[in-house]
Motif scaffolding. Structure first.
Motif, PDB file in Angstrom:
ATOM      1  N   GLN A   4      -2.000   0.448  -3.564  1.00  0.00           N
ATOM      2  CA  GLN A   4      -1.984   0.842  -4.978  1.00  0.00           C
ATOM      3  C   GLN A   4      -0.562   1.112  -5.465  1.00  0.00           C
ATOM      4  O   GLN A   4      -0.216   0.762  -6.586  1.00  0.00           O
ATOM      5  CB  GLN A   4      -2.842   2.079  -5.213  1.00  0.00           C
ATOM      6  CG  GLN A   4      -4.322   1.791  -5.307  1.00  0.00           C
ATOM      7  CD  GLN A   4      -5.091   3.028  -5.726  1.00  0.00           C
ATOM      8  OE1 GLN A   4      -4.819   4.120  -5.246  1.00  0.00           O
ATOM      9  NE2 GLN A   4      -6.050   2.839  -6.602  1.00  0.00           N
ATOM     10  N   GLU A   5       0.241   1.762  -4.642  1.00  0.00           N
ATOM     11  CA  GLU A   5       1.637   2.018  -5.015  1.00  0.00           C
ATOM     12  C   GLU A   5       2.398   0.709  -5.169  1.00  0.00           C
ATOM     13  O   GLU A   5       3.160   0.524  -6.121  1.00  0.00           O
ATOM     14  CB  GLU A   5       2.312   2.902  -3.958  1.00  0.00           C
ATOM     15  CG  GLU A   5       1.811   4.320  -3.941  1.00  0.00           C
ATOM     16  CD  GLU A   5       2.329   5.101  -2.762  1.00  0.00           C
ATOM     17  OE1 GLU A   5       2.366   6.343  -2.878  1.00  0.00           O
ATOM     18  OE2 GLU A   5       2.680   4.504  -1.719  1.00  0.00           O
ATOM     19  N   LEU A   6       2.189  -0.199  -4.231  1.00  0.00           N
ATOM     20  CA  LEU A   6       2.837  -1.496  -4.303  1.00  0.00           C
ATOM     21  C   LEU A   6       2.407  -2.256  -5.558  1.00  0.00           C
ATOM     22  O   LEU A   6       3.240  -2.830  -6.266  1.00  0.00           O
ATOM     23  CB  LEU A   6       2.535  -2.314  -3.053  1.00  0.00           C
ATOM     24  CG  LEU A   6       3.184  -3.696  -2.973  1.00  0.00           C
ATOM     25  CD1 LEU A   6       4.700  -3.592  -3.036  1.00  0.00           C
ATOM     26  CD2 LEU A   6       2.741  -4.403  -1.701  1.00  0.00           C
ATOM     27  N   ALA A   7       1.130  -2.223  -5.868  1.00  0.00           N
ATOM     28  CA  ALA A   7       0.628  -2.907  -7.063  1.00  0.00           C
ATOM     29  C   ALA A   7       1.251  -2.336  -8.327  1.00  0.00           C
ATOM     30  O   ALA A   7       1.645  -3.088  -9.234  1.00  0.00           O
ATOM     31  CB  ALA A   7      -0.894  -2.799  -7.134  1.00  0.00           C
ATOM     32  N   ALA A   8       1.384  -1.024  -8.408  1.00  0.00           N
ATOM     33  CA  ALA A   8       1.988  -0.396  -9.585  1.00  0.00           C
ATOM     34  C   ALA A   8       3.464  -0.748  -9.704  1.00  0.00           C
ATOM     35  O   ALA A   8       3.952  -1.085 -10.790  1.00  0.00           O
ATOM     36  CB  ALA A   8       1.804   1.119  -9.528  1.00  0.00           C
ATOM     37  N   ALA A   9       4.182  -0.699  -8.593  1.00  0.00           N
ATOM     38  CA  ALA A   9       5.605  -1.040  -8.622  1.00  0.00           C
ATOM     39  C   ALA A   9       5.804  -2.507  -8.986  1.00  0.00           C
ATOM     40  O   ALA A   9       6.680  -2.847  -9.790  1.00  0.00           O
ATOM     41  CB  ALA A   9       6.245  -0.727  -7.270  1.00  0.00           C
ATOM     42  N   GLN A  10       4.988  -3.377  -8.440  1.00  0.00           N
ATOM     43  CA  GLN A  10       5.096  -4.805  -8.764  1.00  0.00           C
ATOM     44  C   GLN A  10       4.757  -5.063 -10.231  1.00  0.00           C
ATOM     45  O   GLN A  10       5.403  -5.882 -10.885  1.00  0.00           O
ATOM     46  CB  GLN A  10       4.183  -5.622  -7.857  1.00  0.00           C
ATOM     47  CG  GLN A  10       4.684  -5.717  -6.447  1.00  0.00           C
ATOM     48  CD  GLN A  10       3.699  -6.417  -5.526  1.00  0.00           C
ATOM     49  OE1 GLN A  10       2.487  -6.312  -5.690  1.00  0.00           O
ATOM     50  NE2 GLN A  10       4.224  -7.125  -4.542  1.00  0.00           N
ATOM     51  N   ALA A  11       3.765  -4.372 -10.755  1.00  0.00           N
ATOM     52  CA  ALA A  11       3.397  -4.534 -12.167  1.00  0.00           C
ATOM     53  C   ALA A  11       4.560  -4.128 -13.061  1.00  0.00           C
ATOM     54  O   ALA A  11       4.867  -4.805 -14.048  1.00  0.00           O
ATOM     55  CB  ALA A  11       2.152  -3.708 -12.492  1.00  0.00           C
ATOM     56  N   TYR A  12       5.223  -3.040 -12.720  1.00  0.00           N
ATOM     57  CA  TYR A  12       6.374  -2.607 -13.513  1.00  0.00           C
ATOM     58  C   TYR A  12       7.509  -3.626 -13.435  1.00  0.00           C
ATOM     59  O   TYR A  12       8.126  -3.956 -14.448  1.00  0.00           O
ATOM     60  CB  TYR A  12       6.862  -1.229 -13.051  1.00  0.00           C
ATOM     61  CG  TYR A  12       8.144  -0.854 -13.733  1.00  0.00           C
ATOM     62  CD1 TYR A  12       8.138  -0.434 -15.059  1.00  0.00           C
ATOM     63  CD2 TYR A  12       9.358  -0.963 -13.075  1.00  0.00           C
ATOM     64  CE1 TYR A  12       9.325  -0.125 -15.705  1.00  0.00           C
ATOM     65  CE2 TYR A  12      10.536  -0.651 -13.719  1.00  0.00           C
ATOM     66  CZ  TYR A  12      10.520  -0.231 -15.021  1.00  0.00           C
ATOM     67  OH  TYR A  12      11.693   0.070 -15.657  1.00  0.00           O
ATOM     68  N   ALA A  44      -2.350   0.097 -13.480  1.00  0.00           N
ATOM     69  CA  ALA A  44      -1.887   0.402 -12.128  1.00  0.00           C
ATOM     70  C   ALA A  44      -1.429   1.858 -12.029  1.00  0.00           C
ATOM     71  O   ALA A  44      -1.712   2.543 -11.037  1.00  0.00           O
ATOM     72  CB  ALA A  44      -0.762  -0.547 -11.722  1.00  0.00           C
ATOM     73  N   LEU A  45      -0.733   2.353 -13.048  1.00  0.00           N
ATOM     74  CA  LEU A  45      -0.300   3.752 -13.047  1.00  0.00           C
ATOM     75  C   LEU A  45      -1.491   4.703 -13.132  1.00  0.00           C
ATOM     76  O   LEU A  45      -1.519   5.727 -12.450  1.00  0.00           O
ATOM     77  CB  LEU A  45       0.646   4.016 -14.219  1.00  0.00           C
ATOM     78  CG  LEU A  45       2.066   3.513 -14.039  1.00  0.00           C
ATOM     79  CD1 LEU A  45       2.849   3.698 -15.320  1.00  0.00           C
ATOM     80  CD2 LEU A  45       2.746   4.204 -12.888  1.00  0.00           C
ATOM     81  N   ASP A  46      -2.455   4.374 -13.967  1.00  0.00           N
ATOM     82  CA  ASP A  46      -3.657   5.206 -14.062  1.00  0.00           C
ATOM     83  C   ASP A  46      -4.397   5.261 -12.732  1.00  0.00           C
ATOM     84  O   ASP A  46      -4.866   6.325 -12.314  1.00  0.00           O
ATOM     85  CB  ASP A  46      -4.592   4.688 -15.152  1.00  0.00           C
ATOM     86  CG  ASP A  46      -4.104   5.011 -16.555  1.00  0.00           C
ATOM     87  OD1 ASP A  46      -3.247   5.909 -16.707  1.00  0.00           O
ATOM     88  OD2 ASP A  46      -4.578   4.350 -17.498  1.00  0.00           O
ATOM     89  N   ALA A  47      -4.499   4.124 -12.048  1.00  0.00           N
ATOM     90  CA  ALA A  47      -5.185   4.077 -10.753  1.00  0.00           C
ATOM     91  C   ALA A  47      -4.505   4.971  -9.725  1.00  0.00           C
ATOM     92  O   ALA A  47      -5.159   5.537  -8.844  1.00  0.00           O
ATOM     93  CB  ALA A  47      -5.262   2.638 -10.243  1.00  0.00           C
ATOM     94  N   LEU A  48      -3.191   5.094  -9.834  1.00  0.00           N
ATOM     95  CA  LEU A  48      -2.431   5.950  -8.918  1.00  0.00           C
ATOM     96  C   LEU A  48      -2.445   7.412  -9.330  1.00  0.00           C
ATOM     97  O   LEU A  48      -2.045   8.273  -8.553  1.00  0.00           O
ATOM     98  CB  LEU A  48      -0.959   5.507  -8.892  1.00  0.00           C
ATOM     99  CG  LEU A  48      -0.575   4.405  -7.954  1.00  0.00           C
ATOM    100  CD1 LEU A  48       0.899   4.066  -8.142  1.00  0.00           C
ATOM    101  CD2 LEU A  48      -0.832   4.786  -6.522  1.00  0.00           C
ATOM    102  N   GLY A  49      -2.836   7.670 -10.557  1.00  0.00           N
ATOM    103  CA  GLY A  49      -2.739   9.035 -11.073  1.00  0.00           C
ATOM    104  C   GLY A  49      -1.302   9.396 -11.396  1.00  0.00           C
ATOM    105  O   GLY A  49      -0.931  10.570 -11.377  1.00  0.00           O
ATOM    106  N   GLU A  54       7.008   9.859 -14.393  1.00  0.00           N
ATOM    107  CA  GLU A  54       8.021   8.811 -14.256  1.00  0.00           C
ATOM    108  C   GLU A  54       8.908   8.990 -13.028  1.00  0.00           C
ATOM    109  O   GLU A  54       9.265   8.024 -12.372  1.00  0.00           O
ATOM    110  CB  GLU A  54       8.898   8.740 -15.512  1.00  0.00           C
ATOM    111  CG  GLU A  54       8.179   8.220 -16.720  1.00  0.00           C
ATOM    112  CD  GLU A  54       7.382   9.299 -17.456  1.00  0.00           C
ATOM    113  OE1 GLU A  54       7.460  10.484 -17.061  1.00  0.00           O
ATOM    114  OE2 GLU A  54       6.675   8.938 -18.401  1.00  0.00           O
ATOM    115  N   GLU A  55       9.253  10.215 -12.706  1.00  0.00           N
ATOM    116  CA  GLU A  55      10.154  10.453 -11.580  1.00  0.00           C
ATOM    117  C   GLU A  55       9.577   9.900 -10.274  1.00  0.00           C
ATOM    118  O   GLU A  55      10.244   9.156  -9.553  1.00  0.00           O
ATOM    119  CB  GLU A  55      10.450  11.942 -11.434  1.00  0.00           C
ATOM    120  CG  GLU A  55      11.443  12.243 -10.338  1.00  0.00           C
ATOM    121  CD  GLU A  55      11.749  13.722 -10.223  1.00  0.00           C
ATOM    122  OE1 GLU A  55      12.310  14.105  -9.183  1.00  0.00           O
ATOM    123  OE2 GLU A  55      11.437  14.489 -11.152  1.00  0.00           O
TER     124      GLU A  55
END
Length: 75
Positions: A4-12, A44-49, A54-55
């Motif tokens: 999930q973290e990887l997916a969010a970072a890749q989406a950004y 993706a950010l919502d899925a990660l909570g 941002e930090e």
């Protein structure tokens, strides 16, 4: 890094790359081309909570995408 973290970072990173490409072209309207990558990044950010944290999120992104060189930074 979790999936999930990887997916969010890749989406950004995709959102960032798409934004740069659209701005560099200058002939295309910005918002219609960014709707899909913005939605993907938000989900993706919502899925990660991490929505609104941002930090922590940018620490994840920096693990995936190294700091931009001087020639790539936005003034």
């Amino acid at each position: 890094m979790t999936d999930q973290e990887l997916a969010a970072a890749q989406a950004y990173v995709r959102l960032l790359q798409t934004t740069r490409a659209v701005l560099a072209d200058g002939r295309q309207p910005l918002l219609p081309l960014l709707t899909v990558p913005i939605t993907e990044a938000d989900k993706a950010l919502d899925a990660l909570g991490m929505a609104g944290n941002e930090e922590a999120f940018f620490r994840l992104v920096s693990r995936l995408q190294p700091v931009l060189g001087e020639e790539q930074r936005v003034p």
